[in-house]
Motif scaffolding. Structure first.
Motif, PDB file in Angstrom:
ATOM      1  N   ARG A  49      -4.171  -0.197  10.111  1.00  0.00           N
ATOM      2  CA  ARG A  49      -5.144  -1.253  10.423  1.00  0.00           C
ATOM      3  C   ARG A  49      -6.079  -1.461   9.239  1.00  0.00           C
ATOM      4  N   TYR A  50      -6.297  -2.726   8.885  1.00  0.00           N
ATOM      5  CA  TYR A  50      -7.289  -3.080   7.869  1.00  0.00           C
ATOM      6  C   TYR A  50      -8.243  -4.110   8.447  1.00  0.00           C
ATOM      7  N   ASP A  51      -9.491  -4.029   8.022  1.00  0.00           N
ATOM      8  CA  ASP A  51     -10.510  -4.936   8.537  1.00  0.00           C
ATOM      9  C   ASP A  51     -10.626  -6.202   7.704  1.00  0.00           C
ATOM     10  N   VAL A  52     -10.304  -6.113   6.401  1.00  0.00           N
ATOM     11  CA  VAL A  52     -10.295  -7.277   5.498  1.00  0.00           C
ATOM     12  C   VAL A  52      -9.187  -7.060   4.477  1.00  0.00           C
ATOM     13  N   VAL A  53      -8.504  -8.147   4.097  1.00  0.00           N
ATOM     14  CA  VAL A  53      -7.515  -8.097   3.023  1.00  0.00           C
ATOM     15  C   VAL A  53      -7.979  -9.041   1.913  1.00  0.00           C
ATOM     16  N   LEU A  54      -8.084  -8.511   0.681  1.00  0.00           N
ATOM     17  CA  LEU A  54      -8.353  -9.317  -0.514  1.00  0.00           C
ATOM     18  C   LEU A  54      -7.015  -9.526  -1.205  1.00  0.00           C
ATOM     19  N   LEU A  55      -6.646 -10.780  -1.458  1.00  0.00           N
ATOM     20  CA  LEU A  55      -5.285 -11.097  -1.874  1.00  0.00           C
ATOM     21  C   LEU A  55      -5.292 -12.002  -3.100  1.00  0.00           C
ATOM     22  N   ASP A  56      -4.716 -11.504  -4.187  1.00  0.00           N
ATOM     23  CA  ASP A  56      -4.582 -12.322  -5.401  1.00  0.00           C
ATOM     24  C   ASP A  56      -3.549 -13.415  -5.154  1.00  0.00           C
ATOM     25  N   GLU A  57      -3.898 -14.637  -5.493  1.00  0.00           N
ATOM     26  CA  GLU A  57      -2.985 -15.746  -5.216  1.00  0.00           C
ATOM     27  C   GLU A  57      -1.733 -15.683  -6.076  1.00  0.00           C
ATOM     28  N   GLN A  58      -1.891 -15.289  -7.353  1.00  0.00           N
ATOM     29  CA  GLN A  58      -0.762 -15.341  -8.287  1.00  0.00           C
ATOM     30  C   GLN A  58      -0.355 -13.928  -8.683  1.00  0.00           C
ATOM     31  N   MET A  59       0.666 -13.420  -7.990  1.00  0.00           N
ATOM     32  CA  MET A  59       1.231 -12.109  -8.306  1.00  0.00           C
ATOM     33  C   MET A  59       2.717 -12.286  -8.572  1.00  0.00           C
ATOM     34  N   PRO A  60       3.282 -11.503  -9.476  1.00  0.00           N
ATOM     35  CA  PRO A  60       4.741 -11.575  -9.691  1.00  0.00           C
ATOM     36  C   PRO A  60       5.483 -11.110  -8.444  1.00  0.00           C
ATOM     37  N   GLY A  61       6.699 -11.602  -8.265  1.00  0.00           N
ATOM     38  CA  GLY A  61       7.452 -11.245  -7.068  1.00  0.00           C
ATOM     39  C   GLY A  61       6.973 -12.072  -5.885  1.00  0.00           C
ATOM     40  N   MET A  62       6.575 -11.388  -4.847  1.00  0.00           N
ATOM     41  CA  MET A  62       6.064 -12.083  -3.668  1.00  0.00           C
ATOM     42  C   MET A  62       4.658 -12.586  -3.970  1.00  0.00           C
ATOM     43  N   GLY A  63       4.495 -13.916  -4.031  1.00  0.00           N
ATOM     44  CA  GLY A  63       3.201 -14.493  -4.394  1.00  0.00           C
ATOM     45  C   GLY A  63       2.176 -14.369  -3.276  1.00  0.00           C
ATOM     46  N   GLY A  64       0.953 -14.806  -3.565  1.00  0.00           N
ATOM     47  CA  GLY A  64      -0.146 -14.655  -2.626  1.00  0.00           C
ATOM     48  C   GLY A  64       0.065 -15.411  -1.330  1.00  0.00           C
ATOM     49  N   LEU A  65       0.578 -16.659  -1.403  1.00  0.00           N
ATOM     50  CA  LEU A  65       0.733 -17.459  -0.192  1.00  0.00           C
ATOM     51  C   LEU A  65       1.839 -16.913   0.710  1.00  0.00           C
ATOM     52  N   GLU A  66       2.936 -16.411   0.103  1.00  0.00           N
ATOM     53  CA  GLU A  66       3.995 -15.810   0.910  1.00  0.00           C
ATOM     54  C   GLU A  66       3.503 -14.510   1.543  1.00  0.00           C
TER      55      GLU A  66
END
Length: 523
Positions: A49-66
C-alpha cells in the motif's frame, strides 16, 4: 499508539539526482520508496500500500502515462502526482478527469514536493474535520427548526441538510452518532407532521400544488414529463424503483460531466410502496381512483407481484389520452434482471425515435431486498454509508450508466425519479390483526388493526388518505420513523429476522422526499 508513517512511492529514471529530496521527505516523517522505472513501480503497488505515488512522465521502457494506467487499475484510490518537464494540456485534462491528482514541473524543489504530498495526504482528514465543525455549528439551527412548524418545502430543505452532512462526515464517529440521533429525532417529528397534514393534502388534490401542498406521486408525469415533451424533443422517463436521494447524489457525481442537471422534489403518496406509489406515478391517479377506474386490476391482492404491478404501460397510455396527448408515440420497458438491462443498453440509441420512452429500473429495489435476505450483503453493507457505497459501485459499472453515457450524445431529455425510498428498519412494534391482514412490514391494512399509536399513523377512513377500502371496517396503519410491524406470535423470532433490513411503505423522510431530475446533454 503511534500513527503509521505515510508511504510515498517515487518513480524516476534519474532517481539518484533526487536523493536530497527523498532525504528531506524522510526527515519530515514520510516513508519513501524509490524505483527507476515504470515496471518496478507497478510491481511495488502490487506488493504493498502507498499513500501517494510520484511519477516521472518520461521514463525509458514503460512511460509515465502507461504506468499511471496500470497503477490506477491496481489501486484506483491512490493519488498520483505526475512530474513532467513541461505543462502540457493533456496533463491538465488528466487532472480534471481524475486520473492524476496533481502535476509538478521539473526542476522540482523539496519544499514543493513536500507541500503537494502534505496537501494530498491530509486532504481527507482536513475535509472530515471541516465537515464535523460545520455540522456541529449547524446542530443548533437544525434543532431550532425541529421545534417550530415546518412547511413541506422546509422539510425538504432540512432533509437535504441532513443528507449532505451524512455524506460529508467520515472520520469522526462521535459526531456521526450525534448526526444519527438527530436524523432519528427529525424523522420522529416528520412522522407527526405527515400524520397532521396528509389528509389535507389529499383533500386539496384538485388544486395545484402550492406552499401548502407538495407535488405528490400521481402528479409527477403531468408536472415534469409533459413540459419536457412540449419542448418537442424526445423524452426518456426513468423510474428507478426504491431509490433514495442520497443514492441519487452518488449517481449524480458521475453524470455531472455529461448532463445539465435540474433538480426538483416530490413526495411519495402513502403507503410508500410499489402497488400504491408507482401505480400512482404512471396512472396520474390516487389509489382510490385507480381502484374505481380499474376495479378488476385492484381486485388482485398486492402480495401477488403479477397483479397490481404489471399495468404501468396501460395506466400511462390512459393518462396520455385523458390529458389529450394520445398522439404521443410511447415506448415502455420494465428492466428487472441484468440481462434486461444489458439488452436495453445495447439498443438505447433506438429509444429517442419515440416521443416518450418510459423505463422502470428495478435493480435498486432488488438490492434493498437482497440486503435484507442475504447475510453476506448485510456484512458488506452494514450501515447507511456502506449501503450507499454499494449502490454507487453497482451504478458505476452498470448497464444503466452505460446507457446514460450513450444518451449524453443524443439530443433528448431525460427525466429521472423514483416511486419511493427505503429506510433501515431498526425498531419493532407489535401489531394485532386477523389472518386477512396484509403482510408488508412498514404498513398494513385489515380490520380492527391495533398497535402502539406512537409508532404508526392510523388511517381509520382510507378515503381521507386517497386509499381504497377492500372491505367494510378496513383500516390502514403506516409505520413512522424506522419501526416495522411484528405479530406477538413468535415475536422474538421475527424481531431478529427483520431487524436491520431495508424496508419501505412507511412515513419517513427517506421514503417520502424524492428527487425528480431533468437532464439535458451538455454536448
Amino acid at each position: 499508539m503511534t500513527q503509521p508513517l505515510s508511504r510515498i512511492l517515487w518513480a524516476d529514471d534519474e532517481i539518484d539526482l533526487l536523493r536530497p529530496h527523498i532525504l528531506f521527505l524522510e526527515s519530515k516523517g514520510y516513508d519513501v520508496t524509490s524505483v527507476t522505472n515504470g515496471t518496478d513501480a507497478v510491481e511495488k503497488v502490487k506488493a504493498g500500500r502507498y499513500d501517494v505515488v510520484l511519477l516521472d512522465e518520461q521514463m525509458p521502457g514503460m512511460g509515465g502515462l502507461e504506468t499511471l494506467s496500470r497503477i490506477k487499475d491496481l489501486a484506483p484510490e491512490v493519488p498520483v502526482v505526475m512530474v513532467t518537464k513541461s505543462e502540457e494540456e493533456h496533463l491538465m485534462e488528466e487532472a480534471l478527469g481524475g486520473q492524476i491528482s496533481d502535476y509538478l514541473t521539473k526542476p522540482v524543489n523539496p519544499s514543493q514536493v513536500l507541500l503537494t504530498c502534505k496537501r494530498l495526504l491530509e486532504r481527507a482528514r482536513l475535509r472530515s474535520e471541516r465537515a464535523s465543525q460545520a455540522y456541529l455549528q449547524a446542530f443548533g439551527e437544525i434543532t431550532r427548526m425541529l421545534m417550530n412548524p415546518l412547511s413541506h418545502a422546509e422539510w425538504v430543505e432540512l432533509y437535504l441538510k441532513l443528507v449532505r452532512y451524512d455524506l460529508e462526515l467520515e472520520g469522526d464517529e462521535n459526531v456521526r452518532q450525534v448526526l444519527d440521533d438527530q436524523f432519528r429525532e427529525a424523522n420522529r417529528a416528520f412522522g407527526r407532521y405527515i400524520e397532521e397534514v396528509y389528509a389535507g393534502w389529499i383533500a386539496r388534490c384538485d388544486e395545484a400544488p402550492d406552499e401548502h401542498r407538495p407535488v405528490l406521486s400521481h402528479e409527477v408525469v403531468p408536472r415534469f414529463v409533459f413540459p419536457a415533451l412540449d419542448e418537442k424533443r424526445p423524452v426518456l422517463f426513468f423510474v428507478i424503483d426504491c431509490m433514495r436521494y442520497d443514492q441519487w447524489l452518488e449517481f449524480e457525481k458521475l453524470l455531472y460531466p455529461l448532463f445539465e442537471i435540474e433538480k426538483d422534489f416530490h413526495y411519495s403518496i402513502l403507503p410508500t410502496a410499489t402497488p400504491y406509489a408507482r401505480n400512482a406515478v404512471f396512472s396520474g391517479l390516487l389509489p382510490r381512483d385507480i381502484a374505481r377506474r380499474y376495479p378488476k386490476i385492484w381486485e388482485g391482492g398486492e402480495d401477488d407481484e403479477h397483479s397490481r404491478n404489471r399495468y404501468e404501460e396501460p395506466f400511462l397510455r390512459d393518462l396520455l389520452e385523458r390529458k389529450r396527448r394520445k398522439h404521443v408515440r410511447l415506448r415502455y420497458e420494465k428492466l428487472i434482471g441484468s440481462q434486461d438491462g444489458r439488452e436495453f443498453a445495447a439498443r438505447v440509441s433506438e429509444y429517442p425515435q419515440n416521443d416518450l420512452s418510459a423505463i422502470v429500473v428495478n435493480f435498486v429495489d432488488i438490492l434493498a431486498h437482497s440486503r435484507s435476505d442475504s447475510d453476506v450483503l448485510k456484512e458488506i453493507a452494514p450501515d447507511e454509508r456502506a449501503y450507499r457505497a454499494l449502490t454507487r459501485t453497482w451504478f458505476e459499472h452498470s448497464w444503466l450508466y452505460q446507457a446514460f453515457q450513450e444518451l449524453a450524445g443524443i439530443d433528448c431529455t431525460l427525466v429521472v425519479t423514483t416511486d419511493h425510498g427505503a429506510i433501515r428498519s431498526l425498531h419493532a412494534t407489535k401489531v394485532i390483526g386477523d389472518r386477512e391482514t396484509s403482510t408488508a412490514l412498514r404498513y398494513k391494512y385489515g380490520r380492527n388493526l391495533k398497535c402502539d399509536e406512537r409508532h404508526a399513523i392510523f388511517v381509520r377512513d382510507p378515503r381521507d388518505f386517497g386509499l381504497p377500502a377492500p372491505g367494510i371496517n378496513t383500516n390502514y396503519i403506516i409505520a413512522k420513523e424506522d419501526y416495522y410491524f411484528v405479530y406477538p406470535t413468535n415475536y422474538h423470532h421475527y424481531l431478529n429476522l427483520y431487524r436491520d433490513t431495508m424496508q419501505h411503505g412507511g412515513a419517513s423522510m427517506q421514503e417520502m422526499i424524492l428527487p425528480v431530475v431533468t437532464m439535458r446533454p451538455k454536448r
